[in-house]
Every structure is written in C-alpha cells, then in structure tokens.
Design a protein around this motif. Structure first.
Motif, PDB file in Angstrom:
ATOM      1  N   GLU A   1      39.985  49.308  35.908  1.00 30.43           N
ATOM      2  CA  GLU A   1      39.981  50.094  34.673  1.00 30.43           C
ATOM      3  C   GLU A   1      40.197  51.572  34.965  1.00 30.43           C
ATOM      4  O   GLU A   1      40.874  52.272  34.193  1.00 30.43           O
ATOM      5  CB  GLU A   1      38.695  49.872  33.880  1.00 30.43           C
TER       6      GLU A   1
ATOM      7  N   THR B   1      32.839  41.171  41.318  1.00 30.33           N
ATOM      8  CA  THR B   1      33.745  41.112  40.163  1.00 30.33           C
ATOM      9  C   THR B   1      33.613  42.336  39.273  1.00 30.33           C
ATOM     10  O   THR B   1      34.627  42.915  38.849  1.00 30.33           O
ATOM     11  CB  THR B   1      33.488  39.833  39.343  1.00 30.33           C
ATOM     12  N   THR B   2      32.392  42.773  38.998  1.00 32.47           N
ATOM     13  CA  THR B   2      32.202  43.927  38.110  1.00 32.47           C
ATOM     14  C   THR B   2      32.788  45.194  38.721  1.00 32.47           C
ATOM     15  O   THR B   2      33.432  45.980  38.026  1.00 32.47           O
ATOM     16  CB  THR B   2      30.715  44.154  37.777  1.00 32.47           C
TER      17      THR B   2
ATOM     18  N   HIS C   1      35.204  45.344  40.959  1.00 26.86           N
ATOM     19  CA  HIS C   1      36.655  45.167  40.955  1.00 26.86           C
ATOM     20  C   HIS C   1      37.238  45.516  39.587  1.00 26.86           C
ATOM     21  O   HIS C   1      38.227  46.261  39.490  1.00 26.86           O
ATOM     22  CB  HIS C   1      37.001  43.719  41.351  1.00 26.86           C
ATOM     23  N   GLU C   2      36.617  45.043  38.528  1.00 24.94           N
ATOM     24  CA  GLU C   2      37.082  45.335  37.171  1.00 24.94           C
ATOM     25  C   GLU C   2      36.938  46.816  36.835  1.00 24.94           C
ATOM     26  O   GLU C   2      37.816  47.391  36.186  1.00 24.94           O
ATOM     27  CB  GLU C   2      36.336  44.471  36.142  1.00 24.94           C
TER      28      GLU C   2
END
Length: 134
Positions: free
Chosen positions: A94, A86-87, A89-90
């Motif tokens: 960004e 998740t991190t 991917h974020e």
C-alpha cells in the motif's frame, strides 16, 4: 576490482548524476556503496545503479529525500528474501501504491504545466510574426 563492481565515475556516467550528488545521496543514507576497493574507493553494483535510478526519477517529480527513503525502505523489504507477515506485506504494498498514485498525479500536473508553457511560447512566436521588422 571485479567486473561486477563499478567505481563512482562509471556510476555517475551511467546514471547521469554528478559525483557530488551520488556522494550526497550516500551521506543522507539513500544509497550505500556495496564495497570499497583496497585503496578505499567506493564500489557499486548493478543493484546500486538501479537504486540511484529510482532516486533520479523521483527527484524531478518533487519527492523529498525522506519520501525517497520511505519508498526505498518499502521496496527493500518487499524485495528481501525474508518471509514477511501478510499484514506487513500488504502495508508495504500500500505504501508503494501510494507513491505510484502520487507519481501519476505529479506527472499529470507537469503535463499541464508543460502545455501552458507551450501555449505561452506559441503566443510569443505569433506575436513576433505580427511585429514589423526594424
């Protein structure tokens, strides 16, 4: 050659890039031909053409080769079939958002430059209308 592969000449025509430019992008690692023919000719797919179109669209906005590479690496990771943490991917999203913001700002700057150029051309045309012909 299969119907899904194109030689560099067809890719150049479709992307409106020169053969030399496509080869340069290959040398700098921005794009890699998907295959080679038995004769050693570069072969490209629709995906390769799409990648070159991203590069072509970034160029007039003044993005550097490193910036192009950074965006392409981010989108490649996002488009991969690999499950991303998740991190990560974020963080990738960004990065892409940052490029979108930069592109929007550069487009706005170009519109301002174009408006000034058009004003200048109108000023010159009006000046010529006021001058007596010889």
């Amino acid at each position: 050659m299969s119907s899904e592969h194109m030689q560099i000449g067809e890719v150049a025509a479709r992307t409106e890039l020169s053969l030399r430019t496509i080869r340069h992008y290959e040398e700098t690692g921005l794009v890699t031909p998907s295959a080679r023919s038995q004769g050693g000719f570069r072969l490209y797919t629709e995906s390769d053409v799409a990648r070159l179109m991203v590069i072509r669209r970034m160029k007039p906005l003044g993005f550097t080769l490193d910036e192009m590479r950074d965006l392409l690496e981010a989108t490649d990771r996002l488009d991969s079939d690999e499950e991303l943490p998740t991190t990560e991917h974020e963080e990738l999203l960004e990065r892409v958002r940052g490029f979108e913001r930069a592109a929007q700002q550069r487009v706005a700057d170009l519109r301002t430059q174009l408006a000034r150029a058009e004003e200048f051309a109108i000023t010159l045309a009006e000046r010529l209308k006021r001058s007596p012909a010889l």
